[in-house]
Scaffold this motif. Structure first.
Motif, PDB file in Angstrom:
ATOM      1  N   UNK A   1       6.761  -3.955  15.259  1.00  0.00           N
ATOM      2  CA  UNK A   1       5.343  -3.413  14.865  1.00  0.00           C
ATOM      3  C   UNK A   1       5.510  -2.607  13.747  1.00  0.00           C
ATOM      4  N   UNK A   2       4.481  -2.652  12.785  1.00  0.00           N
ATOM      5  CA  UNK A   2       4.580  -2.180  11.587  1.00  0.00           C
ATOM      6  C   UNK A   2       3.095  -1.539  11.229  1.00  0.00           C
ATOM      7  N   UNK A   3       2.937  -0.830  10.272  1.00  0.00           N
ATOM      8  CA  UNK A   3       1.747  -0.243   9.784  1.00  0.00           C
ATOM      9  C   UNK A   3       1.813  -0.290   8.305  1.00  0.00           C
ATOM     10  N   UNK A   4       0.813  -1.393   7.773  1.00  0.00           N
ATOM     11  CA  UNK A   4       0.571  -1.780   6.446  1.00  0.00           C
ATOM     12  C   UNK A   4      -0.041  -0.844   5.701  1.00  0.00           C
ATOM     13  N   UNK A   5      -0.979  -0.224   6.043  1.00  0.00           N
ATOM     14  CA  UNK A   5      -1.683   0.824   5.366  1.00  0.00           C
ATOM     15  C   UNK A   5      -2.449   1.954   5.993  1.00  0.00           C
ATOM     16  N   UNK A   6      -2.869   3.039   5.621  1.00  0.00           N
ATOM     17  CA  UNK A   6      -3.750   3.872   6.213  1.00  0.00           C
ATOM     18  C   UNK A   6      -4.661   4.431   5.419  1.00  0.00           C
ATOM     19  N   UNK A   7      -6.001   4.395   5.483  1.00  0.00           N
ATOM     20  CA  UNK A   7      -6.808   5.210   4.627  1.00  0.00           C
ATOM     21  C   UNK A   7      -7.646   6.103   5.238  1.00  0.00           C
ATOM     22  N   UNK A   8      -8.359   7.011   4.573  1.00  0.00           N
ATOM     23  CA  UNK A   8      -9.045   8.169   5.116  1.00  0.00           C
ATOM     24  C   UNK A   8     -10.233   8.596   4.360  1.00  0.00           C
ATOM     25  N   UNK A   9     -11.301   8.961   5.218  1.00  0.00           N
ATOM     26  CA  UNK A   9     -12.716   9.296   4.767  1.00  0.00           C
ATOM     27  C   UNK A   9     -12.738  10.341   5.322  1.00  0.00           C
ATOM     28  N   UNK A  10     -13.818  11.523   4.688  1.00  0.00           N
ATOM     29  CA  UNK A  10     -14.258  12.485   5.531  1.00  0.00           C
ATOM     30  C   UNK A  10     -13.280  13.656   5.667  1.00  0.00           C
ATOM     31  N   UNK A  11     -12.105  13.840   4.681  1.00  0.00           N
ATOM     32  CA  UNK A  11     -10.870  14.642   5.017  1.00  0.00           C
ATOM     33  C   UNK A  11     -10.251  14.641   3.855  1.00  0.00           C
TER      34      UNK A  11
END
Length: 376
Positions: free
Chosen positions: A358-368
């Protein structure tokens, strides 16, 4: 010849002449009428065929709005031709404070091609604001409503109450993204703690956060190596009705000051390492995100659960989505300070056996606000 016979002959001839003249009149009237009706029927049939062809071609037109959440620019919304024929956009309706305005366009989108919505505004010399683009019209008369699709793609609060997204700024562009190079920087600064479990969903075994490639997938992702063998990626070996999980804690990642709703965009990659030849093995995938504040308040998101059936030993799943975590609390006037982000993926083998990375390729954020991560 007697006189009465001559009169009878003349009368017969005159009758024949009258009949002949009548027939000629009828023929000269009916033949053009027949030709006209035949020609008209042919024209009508041709018009009907043209109309049917037009309708059939119109039904082959398909336009859809897509998003690219990892973009660091305002070029985030796209129009893709998902139909089977080229599409020409000829009209658009754009709404502002004064009402709806109509514009002529000349944009051709080939089959499978996508264009940025910004291209429409650029052609009209208007400032880019995708939410104001009400609809576009194709040369065949198809109407596609754009703003409505954008609103459906733009996340809002997922819980009740008077919760709204913060005002100000561009509401469509995530403020900060984490890609694999940011993951690497966070690991170097001890800002990511990683845990896993191969037999349950407790995620109680600490591993070592690592950025690289998992089986079958070509892009770098954030994953976990075992502490006993730092070069060995954690592999979840599951049997029927058993669970395994991986979890990453991003320490002091988010600044909640002034936030109402934290929106998290993500791309999770799961790779299968066992051939699925004898049976269609299925695994349940559970993705969850939580915020843990410095004051000990745990804020949870809605959990995403779905099933996946790997097809071969070289199969992998790429799952992109978003979730919203309301953080504004009317009773306390809001949540402030920094918070850890906890991202967990739990797998439950429904039938058969399976091995997964299992892997996480990206995270992106909004409102913080995202606290800066030193790169180096």
């Amino acid at each position: 010849m007697s006189l009465w016979k001559i009169n009878i002959f003349r009368k017969a001839v005159s009758n024949l002449i009258v009949v002949a003249i009548g027939i000629m009149i009828i023929l000269t009237t009916l033949i053009p009428l027949f030709i006209y009706l035949t020609s008209t029927r042919t024209d009508i049939e041709r018009i009907i065929r043209i109309y049917e062809d037009f309708i059939n071609l119109k039904e082959l037109e398909k336009l859809s709005v897509e998003t690219d959440y990892i973009s660091s620019t305002s070029e985030m919304f796209y129009l893709r031709n998902t139909g089977s024929i080229p599409i020409k956009i000829v009209r658009s309706a754009i709404q502002d404070a004064d009402g709806i305005h109509y514009y002529t366009l000349n944009i051709l989108i080939d089959v499978g091609e996508r264009i940025g919505l910004k291209q429409i505004f650029d052609q009209l010399n208007l400032p880019y604001d995708p939410a104001k683009l009400k609809y576009v019209v194709t040369a065949r008369g198809s109407v596609y409503f754009i703003a409505d699709q954008i609103l459906r793609l733009t996340p809002g609060p997922q819980q009740g109450g008077n919760i709204s997204l913060p005002s100000g700024g561009n509401p469509f562009v995530p403020q900060t993204s984490l890609f694999y190079w940011n993951f690497t920087a966070a690991i170097k600064n001890n800002k990511i703690l990683s845990y896993y479990s191969e037999s349950d969903d407790s995620c109680s075994t600490q591993g070592k956060a690592w950025v690289g490639r998992i089986a079958n997938y070509d892009n770098n992702v954030l994953t976990i190596n075992t502490t006993t063998n730092p070069s060995s990626t954690v592999t979840l070996s599951l049997k029927t009705n058993t669970k395994g999980c991986v979890s990453h804690v991003f320490k002091e990642l988010l600044n909640l000051e002034g936030s109402y709703v934290v929106v998290i965009y993500y791309r999770i990659v799961i790779s299968s390492l066992l051939p699925q030849l004898l049976q269609q093995n299925r695994v349940a995938v559970n993705i969850s995100f939580y915020l843990l504040t410095t004051t000990g308040i745990l804020l949870g998101s809605s959990v995403i659960t779905f099933e996946w059936a790997p097809k071969s030993d070289a199969d992998y799943l790429v799952y992109s989505g978003y979730t919203a975590i309301p953080v504004f609390q009317p009773s306390s006037g809001g949540v402030s300070g920094t918070a850890d982000l906890i991202a967990t993926v739990t797998l439950t083998q429904i039938n058969g056996v399976g091995k997964y990375q299992v892997g996480i390729e990206y995270l992106a954020f909004q409102g913080v606000k995202v606290n800066p991560i030193l790169v180096g």
